[in-house]
Enzyme design. Structure first.
Site, short mmCIF file in Angstrom:
data_model
loop_
_atom_site.label_atom_id
_atom_site.label_comp_id
_atom_site.label_asym_id
_atom_site.label_seq_id
_atom_site.Cartn_x
_atom_site.Cartn_y
_atom_site.Cartn_z
N CYS A 9 -4.08 -7.48 9.43
CA CYS A 9 -3.06 -8.49 9.19
C CYS A 9 -3.38 -9.25 7.90
CB CYS A 9 -2.96 -9.49 10.34
SG CYS A 9 -1.69 -10.73 9.99
N ILE A 50 1.28 2.17 7.56
CA ILE A 50 0.50 1.09 7.01
C ILE A 50 0.96 -0.27 7.56
CG2 ILE A 50 -0.06 2.23 4.83
CD1 ILE A 50 2.30 0.77 3.51
N GLY A 103 6.23 2.16 7.57
CA GLY A 103 6.37 1.50 6.28
C GLY A 103 7.71 1.89 5.69
N GLY A 142 1.78 -15.13 10.46
CA GLY A 142 0.45 -15.65 10.76
C GLY A 142 0.06 -15.47 12.22
N LEU A 143 0.55 -14.37 12.82
CA LEU A 143 0.17 -14.02 14.20
C LEU A 143 0.42 -15.11 15.22
CD1 LEU A 143 -3.17 -12.03 13.72
CD2 LEU A 143 -0.86 -11.15 13.94
N SER A 171 4.41 -3.28 15.99
CA SER A 171 3.95 -4.61 16.35
C SER A 171 4.61 -5.66 15.45
CB SER A 171 2.43 -4.69 16.18
OG SER A 171 1.98 -5.98 16.52
N SER A 213 4.99 -14.09 6.35
CA SER A 213 3.67 -14.63 6.66
C SER A 213 3.77 -15.38 7.97
CB SER A 213 3.18 -15.56 5.54
OG SER A 213 3.93 -16.74 5.52
#
Ligand SMILES: Cc1cc2nc3c(=O)[nH]c(=O)nc-3n(C[C@H](O)[C@H](O)[C@H](O)COP(=O)(O)OP(=O)(O)OC[C@H]3O[C@@H](n4cnc5c(N)ncnc54)[C@H](O)[C@@H]3O)c2cc1C
Ligand SMILES: Cc1cc2nc3c(=O)[nH]c(=O)nc-3n(C[C@H](O)[C@H](O)[C@H](O)COP(=O)(O)O)c2cc1C
Ligand code: FES
Lengths: 302, 271
Positions: free
Chosen positions: A130, A190, A242, A71-72, A22, A69
């Site tokens: 997240c 992870i 990971g 942030g979706l 994802s 980052s």
């Protein structure tokens, strides 16, 4: 010799164990890959409502790592279904839709209800991990919260349910166990490692959000340890990820107990990495006279 | 899948030449026919500098020129990646993806009797040699509208590509911060000065350089109502539109510099 690369995650049959993670897969990769050759694709995590994401700068390179980052940033459920999912489902490769909630956990249940209506969609991944949201504690940082959320999702959906876990915890195997007890079909781990980077010239953080999530080769040892620990405690299949950059890395995860492996940051460095990894795993199995990848899972000699 | 597009495939590319131009500036000629074939001015390539993970990420570079089956990049050594790049040798294979992003919009201006202005700061000049060449190669191009090129540099020793533009027949104006050559001051001050004196009609201002310079160019061009396109830099993780890392804010929300840009119309941006 023909080797069997197929694995099963819940009710989902994968022709090979390689999944694109994802947030590190999108349609643009089609210019480099034949999606039909990949085990499964996980969509960028979606939320119920459209989400703008964080202001730039959103990424920064660190030694052997990538700090992000995002942030979706995502279009929200409605547009995702209309514009993206209908198209994805025609690609002839298993699609896993990743979901989360930002403010209200209730949103997660609404999402799951809506997705449960889509017959062609067999699998969802719930991202409880997240690190780039302005919330104090992640669901996957608390075993009771994880249990409760997964339990409720299990009631809502009969689709294969994967729970994505955070490494930013004291004992990840406890959380994985809670997810299993609540009915999860699989755990993926992870997600990125909470981290930060600093620019001494400007004396500012490198990311607009100060802290972000670290991925790439730098986190591989942490991820391997997490997969190994979780493998000791749970019976459901583990999707390990990971820092996997090549087939050797992927095999390390499989030895530590991963049934399938997720390719993330490697897609940015080499958009064809996943195909090379599939070929490399096959080559390793052949060279070591394994007929089936399942003979290899969790066989680390300790 | 039929959509696998040959122009994005990573071709077996090779370093033809990699040499120092001056100071910290280098030019690399790379043999990569597919990119040379499809490249447009303003597009970029993404290079994996080493085959290990230090540094991990690819690096973006504007396509400086196309010569037959070769492309050229002009780059400044500023950190670890570009330093290693500067040591790559002739005949070594090199991992290049491209051409990426959207280039400058320049087809329309060519039939009109208007002048395009190219404004660059420092290494921002890199994509403009290609743009100027394309402007000239178009047969409809009229002698009246030779591009005006403004080159900004810190000092005379850091000035790049002046000869290339002159050879093409562009009108070139230079500014240096220390006044060692040409106009003393910022290239944006030079632009302001020239716009206040120029008689010809200006079709478009194209600008490439550091962020603050681009902002100033946009402010200036706005006051003259001249259409303006800027090529932005953004910190890129993937360079191909996947990660959503390189975004810039626009009137219609965040857009990806690598995929929706790097060239943007000034009026789109919300800075
Ligand atoms: C579309 C585009 C076109 C570019 N074209 C050119 C060009 O033609 N010539 C040239 O010399 N440079 C160009 N740059 C800038 C160039 O990519 C950086 O100078 C280079 O990545 C620096 O790498 P480094 O390892 O030497 O520096 P470091 O500072 O060690 O790099 C650390 C990280 O920051 C990123 N980074 C550093 N500076 C920049 C920057 N200015 N813009 C974007 N990312 C940066 C790097 O990619 C890397 O991920 C371009 C940038 C973009 C986005
Ligand atoms: C730019 C970027 C965006 C990501 N976005 C998501 C996301 O939306 N949802 C999610 O569950 N994980 C997300 N991740 C985490 C990855 O899926 C993966 O768990 C993590 O990067 C570790 O794998 P890697 O080291 O191979 O990248 C993202 C990672 C990166 C680098
Ligand atoms: S760098 Fe990944 S989307 Fe632009």
């Amino acid at each position: 010799m023909r080797v069997n690369l197929s694995v099963k995650i819940g009710k989902l049959n994968l022709k090979n164990p390689v999944i694109l993670c994802s947030g590190t897969f999108s349609e643009e990769l089609k210019y480099f890959l034949d999606f039909k050759k990949i085990g499964a694709l996980v969509t960028k995590t979606i939320t119920l409502k459209p989400n703008l994401g964080n202001p730039p700068p959103r990424t920064c390179e660190t030694p052997s790592g990538l700090l992000n980052s995002i942030g979706l940033e995502n279009p929200g459920l409605d547009l995702f279904l209309k514009r993206d999912l209908v198209k994805f489902l025609k690609w002839g490769v298993p699609i896993i839709v990743s979901i989360t909630s930002i403010d209200e956990p209730e949103e997660l249940f609404i999402l799951a209800k809506e997705l449960a209506k889509i017959k062609e969609l067999k699998t969802i991944e719930v991202n409880l991990s997240c690190p780039n949201l302005r919330i104090k504690k992640l669901i996957s940082q608390d075993k009771d919260a994880t249990y409760n959320v997964v339990k409720k999702l299990r009631k809502i959906s009969s689709q294969t349910l994967i729970v994505k876990l955070s490494p930013n915890v004291t004992d990840i195997s406890e959380i994985a166990l809670a997810a299993e007890k609540a009915g999860a079909d699989s755990v993926s781990l992870i997600n990125t490692v909470s981290a930060m980077a600093v620019d001494i010239q400007t004396r500012k953080p490198m990311l607009s959000t100060v802290t972000g999530g670290l991925s790439g080769p730098a986190i591989k040892p942490i991820a391997l340890r997490a997969v190994w620990q979780v493998y000791q405690r749970v019976k459901i299949p583990i999707i390990g990820m990971g820092g996997i950059m090549d087939a050797k890395d992927a095999i390390e995860f499989i030895l530590c107990g991963a049934t399938a492996v997720g390719i993330g940051t490697a897609n940015f460095v080499n958009p064809k990495a996943s195909l090379e990894i599939i070929e490399g795993i096959k080559g390793y199995l052949e060279a070591n006279r394994f007929k089936d990848i399942k003979e290899l899972i969790g066989t680390l000699k300790v | 899948m039929s959509e696998i597009n040959s122009k994005f495939q990573i071709p077996n590319s090779r370093v033809v030449e990699n040499k120092k131009i001056k100071n910290k500036y280098f030019k690399m000629v790379i043999f990569c026919p597919p990119i040379a074939k499809y490249a447009l001015p303003g597009q970029f390539v993404s290079i994996k500098i080493v085959d290990n993970y230090q540094p991990l990420l690819r690096r973006p570079f504007s396509i400086h020129r196309v010569q037959g089956k070769n492309i050229e990049i002009l780059y400044e050594v500023i950190g670890k990646g570009t330093e290693i790049l500067s040591r790559r040798k002739t005949d070594e294979s090199i991992d290049v993806i491209g051409p990426l992003g959207n280039g400058f919009f320049y087809q329309e201006i060519i039939s009109k009797f208007q002048i395009p202005i190219l404004v660059s700061g420092g290494i921002g000049v890199a994509p403009f040699v290609f743009l100027a060449e394309e402007l000239f190669q178009n047969s409809k191009f009229k002698i009246q509208n030779k591009p005006l090129v403004l080159l900004g540099a810190k000092t005379k020793n850091e000035l790049l590509c002046e000869k290339d533009f002159k050879r093409l027949g562009c009108k070139v104006e230079v500014s240096t911060d220390d006044g060692s050559y040409g106009f003393k001051g910022k290239v944006t001050d030079l632009l302001k000065y020239l716009l206040s004196t120029i008689n010809s009609q200006i079709s478009t201002i194209y600008a490439c350089g550091p962020g603050p310079m681009l902002k100033e160019v946009i402010d200036i061009s706005k006051s003259y109502s001249i259409p303006t396109e800027v090529s932005l830099e953004g910190h890129m993780a993937c360079g191909i539109g996947v990660c959503l890392g390189c975004v810039v804010n626009t009137k219609t929300g965040y857009k990806r510099v690598c995929k929706d840009g790097p060239v943007f119309k000034a009026e789109e941006l919300v800075w």
